[in-house]
Enzyme design. Structure first.
Site, PDB file in Angstrom:
ATOM      1  N   GLY A 124      40.074  37.382  38.653  1.00  0.00           N
ATOM      2  CA  GLY A 124      40.070  38.789  38.258  1.00  0.00           C
ATOM      3  C   GLY A 124      41.395  39.452  38.577  1.00  0.00           C
ATOM      4  O   GLY A 124      41.447  40.632  38.938  1.00  0.00           O
ATOM      5  N   GLY A 162      42.709  42.973  36.929  1.00  0.00           N
ATOM      6  CA  GLY A 162      42.067  44.248  37.196  1.00  0.00           C
ATOM      7  C   GLY A 162      42.966  45.193  37.968  1.00  0.00           C
ATOM      8  O   GLY A 162      44.092  44.855  38.339  1.00  0.00           O
ATOM      9  N   GLN A 163      42.440  46.382  38.247  1.00  0.00           N
ATOM     10  CA  GLN A 163      43.238  47.423  38.894  1.00  0.00           C
ATOM     11  C   GLN A 163      43.775  46.963  40.247  1.00  0.00           C
ATOM     12  O   GLN A 163      44.967  47.083  40.531  1.00  0.00           O
ATOM     13  CB  GLN A 163      42.393  48.691  39.072  1.00  0.00           C
ATOM     14  CG  GLN A 163      43.181  49.863  39.654  1.00  0.00           C
ATOM     15  CD  GLN A 163      42.299  50.983  40.170  1.00  0.00           C
ATOM     16  OE1 GLN A 163      41.132  50.771  40.469  1.00  0.00           O
ATOM     17  NE2 GLN A 163      42.859  52.171  40.281  1.00  0.00           N
ATOM     18  N   ASP A 179      42.220  35.218  35.088  1.00  0.00           N
ATOM     19  CA  ASP A 179      41.336  36.226  34.520  1.00  0.00           C
ATOM     20  C   ASP A 179      40.711  35.618  33.275  1.00  0.00           C
ATOM     21  O   ASP A 179      41.113  34.527  32.832  1.00  0.00           O
ATOM     22  CB  ASP A 179      42.099  37.517  34.188  1.00  0.00           C
ATOM     23  CG  ASP A 179      41.215  38.754  34.342  1.00  0.00           C
ATOM     24  OD1 ASP A 179      40.166  38.809  33.661  1.00  0.00           O
ATOM     25  OD2 ASP A 179      41.536  39.645  35.150  1.00  0.00           O
ATOM     26  N   ILE A 180      39.768  36.348  32.679  1.00  0.00           N
ATOM     27  CA  ILE A 180      39.072  35.808  31.519  1.00  0.00           C
ATOM     28  C   ILE A 180      39.906  35.936  30.248  1.00  0.00           C
ATOM     29  O   ILE A 180      39.625  35.313  29.232  1.00  0.00           O
ATOM     30  CB  ILE A 180      37.702  36.492  31.350  1.00  0.00           C
ATOM     31  CG1 ILE A 180      36.796  35.656  30.451  1.00  0.00           C
ATOM     32  CG2 ILE A 180      37.866  37.918  30.839  1.00  0.00           C
ATOM     33  CD1 ILE A 180      35.341  36.084  30.486  1.00  0.00           C
ATOM     34  N   ASP A 208      36.875  31.952  33.628  1.00  0.00           N
ATOM     35  CA  ASP A 208      35.656  32.754  33.583  1.00  0.00           C
ATOM     36  C   ASP A 208      35.001  32.702  34.962  1.00  0.00           C
ATOM     37  O   ASP A 208      34.604  31.631  35.431  1.00  0.00           O
ATOM     38  CB  ASP A 208      34.706  32.191  32.523  1.00  0.00           C
ATOM     39  CG  ASP A 208      33.433  33.020  32.362  1.00  0.00           C
ATOM     40  OD1 ASP A 208      33.198  33.928  33.187  1.00  0.00           O
ATOM     41  OD2 ASP A 208      32.672  32.738  31.412  1.00  0.00           O
ATOM     42  N   TYR A 235      25.797  48.276  40.313  1.00  0.00           N
ATOM     43  CA  TYR A 235      27.004  47.851  41.047  1.00  0.00           C
ATOM     44  C   TYR A 235      26.750  47.885  42.547  1.00  0.00           C
ATOM     45  O   TYR A 235      27.057  46.929  43.276  1.00  0.00           O
ATOM     46  CB  TYR A 235      28.163  48.767  40.670  1.00  0.00           C
ATOM     47  CG  TYR A 235      29.459  48.476  41.384  1.00  0.00           C
ATOM     48  CD1 TYR A 235      30.118  47.258  41.192  1.00  0.00           C
ATOM     49  CD2 TYR A 235      30.039  49.423  42.228  1.00  0.00           C
ATOM     50  CE1 TYR A 235      31.317  46.993  41.842  1.00  0.00           C
ATOM     51  CE2 TYR A 235      31.238  49.169  42.864  1.00  0.00           C
ATOM     52  CZ  TYR A 235      31.868  47.955  42.675  1.00  0.00           C
ATOM     53  OH  TYR A 235      33.056  47.700  43.320  1.00  0.00           O
ATOM     54  N   LYS A 264      26.628  44.769  45.327  1.00  0.00           N
ATOM     55  CA  LYS A 264      27.488  44.743  46.516  1.00  0.00           C
ATOM     56  C   LYS A 264      26.656  44.659  47.798  1.00  0.00           C
ATOM     57  O   LYS A 264      27.019  43.946  48.745  1.00  0.00           O
ATOM     58  CB  LYS A 264      28.401  45.969  46.537  1.00  0.00           C
ATOM     59  CG  LYS A 264      29.477  45.958  45.446  1.00  0.00           C
ATOM     60  CD  LYS A 264      30.352  44.719  45.542  1.00  0.00           C
ATOM     61  CE  LYS A 264      31.467  44.723  44.526  1.00  0.00           C
ATOM     62  NZ  LYS A 264      32.304  43.493  44.585  1.00  0.00           N
ATOM     63  N   ILE A 317      39.982  53.838  44.673  1.00  0.00           N
ATOM     64  CA  ILE A 317      41.370  53.366  44.764  1.00  0.00           C
ATOM     65  C   ILE A 317      42.227  54.074  43.715  1.00  0.00           C
ATOM     66  O   ILE A 317      41.854  54.144  42.541  1.00  0.00           O
ATOM     67  CB  ILE A 317      41.453  51.840  44.560  1.00  0.00           C
ATOM     68  CG1 ILE A 317      40.525  51.116  45.541  1.00  0.00           C
ATOM     69  CG2 ILE A 317      42.893  51.369  44.709  1.00  0.00           C
ATOM     70  CD1 ILE A 317      40.866  51.308  46.995  1.00  0.00           C
TER      71      ILE A 317
END
Length: 317
Positions: A9, A12-13, A35-36, A53, A143, A147, A173
């Site tokens: 990943g 991502g950000q 990443d995908i 993936d 989500y 977590k 973030i």
């Protein structure tokens, strides 16, 4: 000998800036970004990159073997707002990717795992102010549920199988380098972009909604520091509370107006307001500060100065 690291990943950000920092620390060739897809061409072209993936166990295992990976940072996830639109996809990605990595560590294929949790593990029944490390966790989003469950599995794998897994509960973030990816705290990034582009912003949260936030530099600092910490000093193997600053849309707008007096803000709360209302307004991270000497560097004023300066450069170019 430096670690061989895989970031799942990476586009991502947080993954984008984490990749850059880890390559500074460990060397470009020792950090494999994945990443995908290849949507972040700057990252793809900056060093070793593989399409991966996060839901494919065999693909992750083969990548770890082929690149002699000993440390995995699992940053792939569907975030809070997106997860509410696609709940089954969020459960599938967020949970199965974690099991894949934990099981690789259980079988000694890899040595160390970083997995990010979030303030989304908390809920309406959680104490909202200075939320303690150990408290009621009754999340109201998919989500947050993933977590919370993930934290329990991380601790289980550590206690039962000796897996060296480390985690922090990220607040919102804020970054000028990468766009957010579907979270409830995204307004605190979007507002700076719109300040530069349009001189105004319509907030999807109400003006006095206080949420815990953190500048990206501090988030990356916390991530690298907990991974470098002596294992014996870590008392939490579920996930550490992490805090830096807490503010509302009204307060962030005022910090922007101190630099840009003509900036205007309006408020039109949407479905994300209910999510924000279920989360804490401030976090007690004293355990992290004690165990691995965590401390943050940026407050709202210094963060706003950096965000506006850097985004002005970006849009000018």
């Amino acid at each position: 000998m430096s670690s061989k690291i895989l970031i799942i990943g990476a586009c991502g950000q947080i993954g984008t800036e984490l990749t850059i920092k880890l390559r500074e620390i460990h060397g470009v060739d020792n950090v494999i970004a994945s990443d995908i897809n290849t949507r972040n061409l700057d990252l793809v072209n900056a060093g070793p990159f593989v399409i991966l993936d996060a839901k494919n166990f065999n693909a992750i295992k083969d990548c770890c073997i082929n690149h002699k990976i000993d440390t995995v940072y699992l940053m792939a996830a569907l975030l809070s707002a997106t997860g509410e639109k696609y709940p089954m996809e969020a459960w599938d990605l967020n949970m199965n990717s974690l099991f894949h990595v934990l099981n690789l560590a259980k079988s000694k294929q890899i040595k160390k795992v970083f997995w990010p949790s979030s303030i989304a593990v908390f809920g309406p029944s959680t104490p909202r102010t200075q939320t303690p490390q150990h408290t009621i966790c009754e999340p109201t989003t998919v989500y947050g549920i993933t977590k919370q469950v993930g934290e329990r599995w991380c601790e289980y794998y550590h206690e039962k199988y000796g897996v060296d897994v480390r985690s922090i509960r990220y607040p919102g973030i804020i970054s000028h380098k990468a766009m957010p990816g579907g979270g409830t705290t995204d307004y605190a990034v979007e507002i700076y972009h719109e300040a530069i582009k349009e001189g105004k912003y319509e907030s999807f949260l109400s003006e006095n909604t206080h949420l815990p936030m953190m500048f990206m530099d501090d988030a990356i600092k916390a991530t690298t520091e907990i991974m470098a910490a002596n294992s014996e000093h870590l008392s939490i193997r579920s996930s550490y509370n992490l805090s830096a600053i807490s503010f509302s849309p009204k307060e962030i707008a005022e910090s922007i107006q101190a630099e840009m007096p003509n900036f205007k803000i309006t408020f039109k709360p949407d479905f994300r307001q209910a999510i924000a209302d279920s989360w804490p307004s401030s976090i007690d991270d004293s355990v992290a500060r004690k165990d691995w000497n965590w401390s943050h560097d940026f407050n709202l004023h210094t963060m706003t100065k950096v965000m506006l300066r850097e985004l002005a450069k970006t849009y000018k170019s």
